[in-house]
Enzyme design. Structure first.
Site, short mmCIF file in Angstrom:
data_model
loop_
_atom_site.label_atom_id
_atom_site.label_comp_id
_atom_site.label_asym_id
_atom_site.label_seq_id
_atom_site.Cartn_x
_atom_site.Cartn_y
_atom_site.Cartn_z
N ASP A 480 0.82 -1.22 0.00
CA ASP A 480 0.00 0.00 0.00
C ASP A 480 0.85 1.27 0.00
O ASP A 480 2.07 1.22 0.24
CB ASP A 480 -0.92 -0.04 1.24
CG ASP A 480 -2.25 0.64 1.00
OD1 ASP A 480 -2.35 1.48 0.09
OD2 ASP A 480 -3.21 0.33 1.75
N ASP A 550 -10.74 1.98 -3.26
CA ASP A 550 -11.29 1.70 -1.93
C ASP A 550 -12.81 1.74 -1.95
O ASP A 550 -13.45 1.47 -0.93
CB ASP A 550 -10.77 2.72 -0.91
CG ASP A 550 -9.41 2.29 -0.37
OD1 ASP A 550 -9.01 1.14 -0.60
OD2 ASP A 550 -8.75 3.11 0.30
C1 GLA Z 1 -5.76 1.73 2.17
C2 GLA Z 1 -6.19 0.59 1.29
C3 GLA Z 1 -7.26 -0.22 1.98
C4 GLA Z 1 -6.73 -0.73 3.29
C5 GLA Z 1 -6.24 0.42 4.15
C6 GLA Z 1 -5.53 -0.06 5.38
O1 GLA Z 1 -6.77 2.67 2.31
O2 GLA Z 1 -6.61 1.04 0.04
O3 GLA Z 1 -7.70 -1.28 1.18
O4 GLA Z 1 -5.69 -1.65 3.05
O5 GLA Z 1 -5.34 1.26 3.43
O6 GLA Z 1 -5.09 0.98 6.17
#
Ligand code: GLA
Length: 757
Positions: A480, A550
């Site tokens: 990420d 997301d």
């Molecule tokens: C980001 C990712 C999510 C999740 C969060 C965790 O927003 O896109 O899918 O993994 O971080 O903190």
């Protein structure tokens, strides 16, 4: 197989680069590279050179002080240097202590089998025998600058890789403030339109088509990442081009940092299109003997509409960009803990999710954020990549063993390029973040970005990530990146070179990606940046798949994945079924439409499975079972967007007004899957006809509805649309179409299987 060819004509006055069905023609005109043609294939004649119109237009300036018979003012240039006659934006801007304007001319050329390799940057993979390259050298001996422009053409493709390298061959420092990866002029054609993918967090890749009008338009990112805002891909097409017919040109940068595409339409209807790294504030200092290599640009052309262009880029990305080890390799169904429990879980909770995942038929259990150090919310611990064993009820290897006992692989979330101010890593090295000396440390999501331009920072992070990934048997990693760079700077650089910090960060990130992914070649890496904030051909060179957004709402996902689908094939798009009401939009939909949306990418689940109604769970389990039989077609088959009235009829009266559909086809086996969904249900709908594409007119296709659509939780739609098997000809399916009788609830989505008989 179509072998690539490059013809050199008129003693190096004319170059003809031949793709599968395209021609790109470059002329050397007074030392300036001209783009005479890029489009459908024809062999140019050397006489074309004499036809080039260069008489100075009224109110213009000539480029050669000793020859007033010509001017670059109306030439169609390729990689235009700064010129006296042509005053559109140059492809690059370079200055040195010796020259305030550096304007090189062609000084040599060569063609060869193979392609250039780019140190520290991703580039399209190819055996030497599959590619040919034309390299033009442009020099300004006075200033000591030499440029190598190269055009690489690939077998069986109309995509050309464009590369540019700057070399300082002199003895003074050269400063670059712009260095495009490509730039060229379109001779006037029809009125041109731009298709770009704009968005923001949770609304990535909204496809938009707009007319280009005289003047200049810029899209790009100055966020230090390719970004949610725009993707470094776009298409240009005449207004007459449709989904399935007409010419279309496309570009994609293999680059994940700041970037820009520029479109400048002049008074003679000539369109200059350029693209490359860097935003406002970019600069690069090139010392004597040093080189600067631009990120690679992929330039594609098709005369089969936007669809044809997508096919080109999909095929190219799967074959030449994503890591070869994952090419055509089935992507597992995963269950991710994020929307199931966020930071709030314990060993018992994880075991429950894993057990349900196994019952569902998933193949991977992915432990998302919150498993390490003191991380129980977003305010701490990034950088301290060791497990919180109290929270996990043991080591990561213990968890891997338990998960393995259920027949699942273990996946884990990391965010290695970041550091929390509240972390041991930060306390030990407060100077390791990406800010200029003395500058304020601006936080985003309570975190700072590490200065990956610094070798010692990269080495420490590599060590920590290697230790983590060696500590248990991991099958998958979600990598990420949860904030943009802000105002990047580096303690490595003097004040006048701070404009390099963002670019150097991305080079450092690539070094980190390469080192970790090559150390763990069997781990499947999925990229993520607050969803799809860094989903580009650069990151996909290291990570074979990407978490597209997301936003897990099914209706939103049709738009996000539909936009992404212009340049990204389904095998790279992570797509999960989540809970209702959806956590991002609050929308509640049945299981069937949620599944239909997730089938658009790599199927996964991201919810507390224990909370699903028994009928929904059974439906999802049956879908997983079916998916395993069909996934090679769904993930790697040719993906075809099916026009529905969502694009075609905006009157609002058509029963198709809020529908979306696609199909995956494998021409060789004659198999296809069609997925249709009504995104906004209407009461008392009429039936609608879905016209399929890419089938054989003469062949007969057996059409059936997969068992999960008929199974528990099934829809009236399946019954109404003719459960059981029927046979129709390809011609009928493409002309009259498949009749769909929409219903409500689960009946707003359906899946068909097709088999040629
Ligand atoms: C980001 C990712 C999510 C999740 C969060 C965790 O927003 O896109 O899918 O993994 O971080 O903190």
């Amino acid at each position: 197989m179509n072998s690539p060819r490059i013809e050199v004509m008129a003693d190096g006055g004319l170059f003809h680069i031949q793709g599968s069905s395209s021609s790109l023609t470059i002329a050397n005109y007074h030392g300036l590279p001209l783009r005479l043609w890029w489009g459908s294939r024809f062999t140019p004649s050397a006489e074309a050179l004499a036809e080039i119109r260069s008489d100075p237009p009224p109110y213009s300036v000539c480029d050669d002080p000793d020859d007033t018979s010509w001017s670059s003012a109306r030439l169609h240039l390729d990689y235009a240097p700064p010129l006296a006659g042509d005053r559109k934006a140059p492809a690059f801007i370079a200055t040195s202590t010796k020259a305030s304007i550096i304007s090189p001319r062609i000084s040599g050329w060569r063609t060869y089998e193979g392609r250039p390799t780019l140190a520290g940057l991703p580039f399209a993979r190819a055996e030497a025998s599959e590619v040919r390259t034309l390299e033009l050298t442009l020099s300004d001996p006075e200033a000591g600058l030499e440029l190598a422009l190269s055009y690489t053409v690939f077998e069986d493709s109309d995509i050309i890789a464009h590369n540019v390298t700057y070399r300082n061959k002199g003895d003074s420092i050269i400063r670059l403030s712009r260095a495009s990866s490509f730039a060229f002029d379109f001779a006037p054609r029809h009125s041109m339109e731009l298709v770009d993918l704009e968005g923001t967090w949770a609304r990535e890749r909204m496809a938009r088509r707009s007319a280009l009008t005289p003047g200049k338009k810029l899209i790009g990112s100055n966020l230090g990442v390719s970004s949610h805002r725009f993707s470094p891909v776009c298409a240009l097409l005449p207004a007459t081009t449709t989904e399935a017919s007409g010419e279309a040109w496309g570009a994609s940068l293999e680059w994940s940092g700041d970037w820009q595409f520029s479109f400048e339409l002049d008074e003679f209807d000539c369109l200059r299109w350029s693209g490359g790294p860097g935003a406002e504030g970019f600069s690069w200092e090139l010392g004597p003997g040093e080189t600067f290599v631009c990120p690679e640009a992929l330039l594609g052309w098709s005369e089969e509409g936007l669809s044809g262009l997508s096919d080109q880029f999909h095929e190219f990305l799967s074959r030449r960009i994503t890591p070869p080890r994952w090419r055509g390799k089935a992507r597992p169904i995963l269950v991710n803990t994020w929307e199931a429990s966020y930071f709030d879980f314990d060993a018992q909770g994880l075991d429950d999710i894993a057990r349900q995942a196994a019952r569902l038929g998933a193949e991977l259990f992915v432990l998302d954020d919150g498993w390490f150090s003191r991380r129980n919310d977003a305010t701490s611990s990034l950088g301290d990549w060791w497990p919180n064993e109290a929270k996990l009820g043991g080591s990561l290897e213990d968890l891997a063993r338990r998960v393995d006992g259920l027949g699942l692989g273990l996946g884990i979330w990391i965010e290695p390029e970041m550091v929390s101010p509240n972390s041991d890593l930060f306390r030990a090295h407060p100077d390791w973040c990406l800010v200029a000396p003395g500058a304020p440390r601006h936080r985003g999501r309570e975190q700072l970005v590490l200065d990956l331009g610094r070798p010692e920072v990269r080495e420490e992070i590599k060590g920590r990530v290697r230790a983590l990934l060696s500590s248990a048997r991991f099958a998958y990693v979600k990598w990420d990146f949860n904030r943009p760079l802000g105002l990047p700077g580096s303690t490595l650089l003097p004040p006048e070179r701070q404009g390099e910090a963002s670019y150097r960060f991305t080079l450092g990130a690539y070094d980190l990606f390469k080192s970790i992914t090559s150390t763990f070649p069997d781990i499947l890496f999925e990229g993520c940046a607050g969803g799809g904030g860094r989903m580009d051909y650069g990151t996909l060179s290291y990570f074979p798949q990407y978490w597209a957004s997301d936003d897990t709402d099914a209706v939103a996902r049709w738009a996000i994945q539909g936009g992404a689908g212009l340049f990204f094939p389904p095998c790279v798009i992570g797509s999960h079924v989540s809970a209702v009401p959806n956590h991002q939009t609050g929308r509640s939909l049945g299981m069937m439409p949620r599944l239909a949306a997730a089938l658009g990418g790599i199927l996964g689940f991201e919810l507390d499975l224990a909370l699903l109604e028994a009928a929904d769970f059974a439906l999802a389990a049956e879908a997983c079972n079916w998916y395993k039989d069909w996934r090679s077609l769904l993930q790697f088959g040719r993906r075809v967007r099916l026009p529905t009235a969502a694009e075609g009829d905006r009157s609002g009266r058509s029963p198709f007004a809020d529908d979306a559909a696609w199909m995956s086809v494998d021409e060789a086996s004659g198999r296809a899957v069609v997925v249709w969904s009504r995104l906004r249900a209407t009461a008392n709908p009429g039936s609608a006809f879905l016209r399929l594409r890419c089938l054989e007119k003469e062949a007969t296709y057996m059409i059936s509805i997969p068992p999960f659509v008929r199974g528990p939780g099934s829809s009236t739609l399946a019954r109404k649309s003719g459960a059981g098997t029927r046979s129709l000809s390809g011609a009928e399916l493409m002309r009259r179409g498949l009749e769909i009788l929409p219903g409500t609830g689960d009946a707003t989505a359906i899946v068909f299987e097709l088999q040629r008989v």
